[in-house]
Design an enzyme around this catalytic site. Structure first.
Site, PDB file in Angstrom:
ATOM      1  N   ASN A 145       0.950  -1.321   0.106  1.00  0.00           N
ATOM      2  CA  ASN A 145      -0.150  -0.013  -0.010  1.00  0.00           C
ATOM      3  C   ASN A 145       0.902   1.404   0.173  1.00  0.00           C
ATOM      4  OD1 ASN A 145       0.633  -0.232   2.610  1.00  0.00           O
ATOM      5  ND2 ASN A 145      -1.081   0.506   3.646  1.00  0.00           N
ATOM      6  N   LYS A 168      12.137  -8.241   1.654  1.00  0.00           N
ATOM      7  CA  LYS A 168      11.287  -8.916   0.580  1.00  0.00           C
ATOM      8  C   LYS A 168      10.153  -8.098   0.531  1.00  0.00           C
ATOM      9  CE  LYS A 168       7.483 -11.364   0.885  1.00  0.00           C
ATOM     10  NZ  LYS A 168       6.949 -10.990  -0.799  1.00  0.00           N
ATOM     11  N   ALA A 170       6.390  -6.522  -1.430  1.00  0.00           N
ATOM     12  CA  ALA A 170       4.994  -7.333  -1.855  1.00  0.00           C
ATOM     13  C   ALA A 170       5.116  -7.715  -3.183  1.00  0.00           C
ATOM     14  CB  ALA A 170       3.978  -6.505  -1.463  1.00  0.00           C
ATOM     15  N   GLU A 377     -11.791  -5.461   8.775  1.00  0.00           N
ATOM     16  CA  GLU A 377     -11.004  -4.350   8.192  1.00  0.00           C
ATOM     17  C   GLU A 377     -11.486  -4.064   6.618  1.00  0.00           C
ATOM     18  OE1 GLU A 377      -6.935  -4.838   8.267  1.00  0.00           O
ATOM     19  OE2 GLU A 377      -6.512  -2.794   7.744  1.00  0.00           O
TER      20      GLU A 377
HETATM   21  P1  NAP Z   1      -0.280  -9.797   3.376  1.00  0.00           P
HETATM   22  O1  NAP Z   1      -0.905 -10.650   2.927  1.00  0.00           O
HETATM   23  O2  NAP Z   1      -0.042  -9.731   5.107  1.00  0.00           O
HETATM   24  O3  NAP Z   1       1.114  -9.382   2.948  1.00  0.00           O
HETATM   25  C1  NAP Z   1       2.077  -8.535   3.318  1.00  0.00           C
HETATM   26  C2  NAP Z   1       3.470  -9.018   2.931  1.00  0.00           C
HETATM   27  O4  NAP Z   1       3.483 -10.274   3.362  1.00  0.00           O
HETATM   28  C3  NAP Z   1       3.803  -9.223   1.278  1.00  0.00           C
HETATM   29  O5  NAP Z   1       5.051  -8.901   1.380  1.00  0.00           O
HETATM   30  C4  NAP Z   1       3.525 -10.656   1.485  1.00  0.00           C
HETATM   31  O6  NAP Z   1       4.314 -11.397   0.390  1.00  0.00           O
HETATM   32  C5  NAP Z   1       3.964 -11.164   2.609  1.00  0.00           C
HETATM   33  N1  NAP Z   1       3.514 -12.401   3.003  1.00  0.00           N
HETATM   34  C6  NAP Z   1       2.389 -13.028   2.857  1.00  0.00           C
HETATM   35  N2  NAP Z   1       2.327 -14.591   3.355  1.00  0.00           N
HETATM   36  C7  NAP Z   1       3.305 -14.771   3.717  1.00  0.00           C
HETATM   37  C8  NAP Z   1       4.055 -15.791   4.468  1.00  0.00           C
HETATM   38  N3  NAP Z   1       3.472 -16.827   4.629  1.00  0.00           N
HETATM   39  N4  NAP Z   1       5.325 -15.742   4.949  1.00  0.00           N
HETATM   40  C9  NAP Z   1       6.032 -14.465   4.877  1.00  0.00           C
HETATM   41  N5  NAP Z   1       5.631 -13.418   4.254  1.00  0.00           N
HETATM   42  C10 NAP Z   1       4.205 -13.473   3.649  1.00  0.00           C
HETATM   43  O7  NAP Z   1      -1.012  -8.241   3.290  1.00  0.00           O
HETATM   44  P2  NAP Z   1      -2.539  -8.104   2.882  1.00  0.00           P
HETATM   45  O8  NAP Z   1      -3.513  -9.023   3.282  1.00  0.00           O
HETATM   46  O9  NAP Z   1      -2.586  -7.612   1.401  1.00  0.00           O
HETATM   47  O10 NAP Z   1      -2.734  -6.637   3.608  1.00  0.00           O
HETATM   48  C11 NAP Z   1      -3.640  -6.269   4.345  1.00  0.00           C
HETATM   49  C12 NAP Z   1      -3.243  -5.699   5.652  1.00  0.00           C
HETATM   50  O11 NAP Z   1      -1.846  -5.162   6.110  1.00  0.00           O
HETATM   51  C13 NAP Z   1      -4.429  -5.022   6.230  1.00  0.00           C
HETATM   52  O12 NAP Z   1      -4.886  -5.746   7.557  1.00  0.00           O
HETATM   53  C14 NAP Z   1      -3.545  -3.730   6.788  1.00  0.00           C
HETATM   54  O13 NAP Z   1      -4.159  -2.960   7.832  1.00  0.00           O
HETATM   55  C15 NAP Z   1      -2.275  -4.398   6.833  1.00  0.00           C
HETATM   56  N6  NAP Z   1      -1.212  -3.195   6.853  1.00  0.00           N
HETATM   57  C16 NAP Z   1      -0.739  -2.695   7.977  1.00  0.00           C
HETATM   58  C17 NAP Z   1       0.405  -1.799   7.874  1.00  0.00           C
HETATM   59  C18 NAP Z   1       0.722  -1.117   9.247  1.00  0.00           C
HETATM   60  O14 NAP Z   1       1.613  -0.288   9.107  1.00  0.00           O
HETATM   61  N7  NAP Z   1       0.283  -1.464  10.469  1.00  0.00           N
HETATM   62  C19 NAP Z   1       0.621  -1.079   6.585  1.00  0.00           C
HETATM   63  C20 NAP Z   1       0.150  -1.627   5.607  1.00  0.00           C
HETATM   64  C21 NAP Z   1      -0.955  -2.580   5.711  1.00  0.00           C
HETATM   65  P3  NAP Z   1       3.605 -11.626  -0.994  1.00  0.00           P
HETATM   66  O15 NAP Z   1       2.999 -10.008  -1.446  1.00  0.00           O
HETATM   67  O16 NAP Z   1       4.447 -12.086  -2.046  1.00  0.00           O
HETATM   68  O17 NAP Z   1       2.205 -12.222  -1.056  1.00  0.00           O
END
Ligand code: NAP
Ligand code: MG
Length: 474
Positions: A145, A168, A170, A377
């Site tokens: 994001n 790593k 996204a 969310e």
């Molecule tokens: P996500 O699936 O959690 O992905 C985030 C990162 O984790 C990506 O680089 C993703 O890689 C990686 N990832 C996914 N599965 C993994 C695994 N098994 N092992 C290691 N890494 C892994 O993110 P999303 O579902 O799109 O995200 C939405 C959420 O992120 C929301 O809840 C949002 O609030 C939260 N968020 C929080 C913040 C903060 O600063 N607190 C900022 C931004 C977003 P790939 O892309 O290769 O799958």
């Protein structure tokens, strides 16, 4: 493309397509790696740490300043890449680049200000010291994001502290990371200090969490993935920082400046198409002013121009992918089934000449606690308006969430503002301020929104540990 030990690697066998969410078009096909490359990157970071940990703060700050200058020179290119791969309007991408640079600059200065302590002993002949030491090799996993600023919030303090890292990014937004690493390379950052691996999250993540040479893991993303990474890191007892999900309440009291509050919701809800962890999820408006507020908000939201982020007049870009669009449909259908009133938006938006994941900015009136949107969310441009009667009532409602990242409160009553600061169970509280994030302040959540802070001196502490020394002088 991977960047390991100061070199760009091309592994011809594995590739991944990066697609523009506004057009569905291929932007670039890039090389990706997996477990083997991650292992290699960690090894190179470990080797570099032997040298890097003993450099002076001044030297590390010097490299960071060079990186900031290069990023400033390449501002427009960086912003264009962000818009292409993430979809946000170009002006917002420029703001993100500026934000990213501000973190690099802040930590360039702060690298020189890592102080140790001399503490009073219990015997005159003993001298006691606490030395601040870099933790070691760090593994960073970032989100799509804010594909650039997310990276600098992790890597800049790591460099300042004297740590080395493997990143790593996204899978949907690795091009900003590649461009950032070009700046690091051109700043002549010593080999192995920062390494980039792109590819299968599972393979890279598993190597990062299980490899004993990684001493800290820093993650931004969803709460379930954060928990998974935290659990996997337990066997090697790594330090962890987790920036996870959020469900921000936005509270408007009857004594607030309504127009300022509406401006606040517009900034906090619709920037980045609502795909922000500190984005407003629940708007709580005092019953007395709820109808006026809803009417005025809908009028503004109606005027938002949805489109390709590269078009100059676009206010709101596309969502990141089809899953995100499905999530909007799901929450809207559920809200309607639970007696919610959609007063503007509420559907997909097609551009004449392009395929893209667009959704009309939406306002729901009469939101209630039975709706999915009250707890799940949204991560999209839907603004649900709930009402409340008393201060106590709204504090209970606002705190009734497993998340605790950001909360906003609009009031012109000073005493009430202070009570809300005390009572809101959130890591970030904006009082009459919908945009509180700056590089010198700590960013991070309570409860299942995570642990640890990014930004300011607090963000630097995450990469340091204390070594206690006792010297008997007789
Ligand atoms: P996500 O699936 O959690 O992905 C985030 C990162 O984790 C990506 O680089 C993703 O890689 C990686 N990832 C996914 N599965 C993994 C695994 N098994 N092992 C290691 N890494 C892994 O993110 P999303 O579902 O799109 O995200 C939405 C959420 O992120 C929301 O809840 C949002 O609030 C939260 N968020 C929080 C913040 C903060 O600063 N607190 C900022 C931004 C977003 P790939 O892309 O290769 O799958
Ligand atoms: Mg996910």
């Amino acid at each position: 493309m991977l960047y390991i030990n100061g070199e760009w690697l091309d592994i011809k066998s594995k590739e991944m397509d990066i697609v523009n969410p506004a057009t569905g078009e291929l932007i670039q096909r890039i090389t990706v790696g997996g477990q083997k490359e991650t292992h290699k990157a960690i090894k190179s970071a470990k080797k570099a740490f032997e040298y890097w940990k003993d450099t002076t703060g001044e030297e590390r700050g010097f490299y960071l300043s060079k990186v900031a200058s290069l990023m400033t020179e390449r501002r427009e290119e960086l912003a264009e890449i962000i818009t292409m791969e993430n979809g946000k309007p170009f002006s917002d991408s420029l703001n993100e680049v500026n934000g990213a640079i501000s973190y690099v600059k802040w930590y360039a200065e702060e690298a020189k200000r890592i102080y140790s302590d001399v503490i009073p002993g219990s015997q005159t002949e003993k001298h006691l010291m606490v030395l601040k030491k870099p933790i070691g090799v760090c593994a960073a996993i970032t989100h799509w994001n804010f594909p650039l600023s997310m990276i600098t919030r992790k890597l800049a303090p790591a460099i300042a502290a004297g740590c080395t890292s493997v990143l790593k990014p996204a899978a949907m937004t690795p091009l900003s990371a590649i461009e950032m690493f070009k700046c690091l390379h051109d700043a002549n950052l010593p080999k192995g200090v920062l390494n980039l691996v792109i590819g299968s999250a599972q393979e890279i993540g598993d190597e990062m969490t299980s490899n004993p040479d990684v001493r800290k893991i820093t993650f931004t993303g969803s709460t379930p993935v954060g928990k998974h990474i935290f659990k996997n890191s337990a066997d090697t007892l790594k330090r962890a920082s987790m920036e996870l999900g959020g469900h921000a309440p936005f509270i408007v009291f009857e004594d607030a400046d309504i127009d300022a509050a509406i401006k606040g919701v517009m900034a906090s809800k619709f920037k980045n198409s609502g795909q922000t962890c500190i984005s407003t999820n629940r708007i709580y408006v005092s019953e007395d002013i709820a109808d006026e507020f809803a009417y005025k908000l809908a009028q503004k939201v109606e005027k938002l121009k949805v489109g390709n982020g590269m078009d100059e007049d676009t206010d709101v870009g596309p969502l990141i992918n089809q899953d995100a669009l499905n999530n909007m449909h799901n929450q809207i259908n559920d809200a309607i089934n639970n007696n919610g009133k959609v007063i503007c938006g509420g559907e997909e938006y097609s551009l004449e000449d392009r395929e893209g994941y667009f959704y009309k900015p939406t306002v729901i009136q009469d939101a209630n606690d039975d709706m999915l949107i009250a707890t799940e969310e949204t991560f999209g441009p839907i603004a649900p308006i709930f009402t409340f009667q008393t201060e106590e009532d709204v504090v209970n409602k606002a705190n009734h969430s497993k998340y605790g990242l950001a909360a906003y409160c609009f009031t012109n009553n000073l005493g009430r503002g202070h009570r809300m600061i005390k009572n809101l169970d959130y890591g970030i509280v904006g009082i009459n301020d919908p945009s509180p994030i700056v590089p010198q302040a700590p960013f991070g959540g309570f409860k299942e929104s995570g642990m640890g802070k990014e930004g300011g001196k607090y963000g630097l502490e995450e990469y340091l540990e204390e070594k206690y020394v006792s010297i008997l002088t007789t």
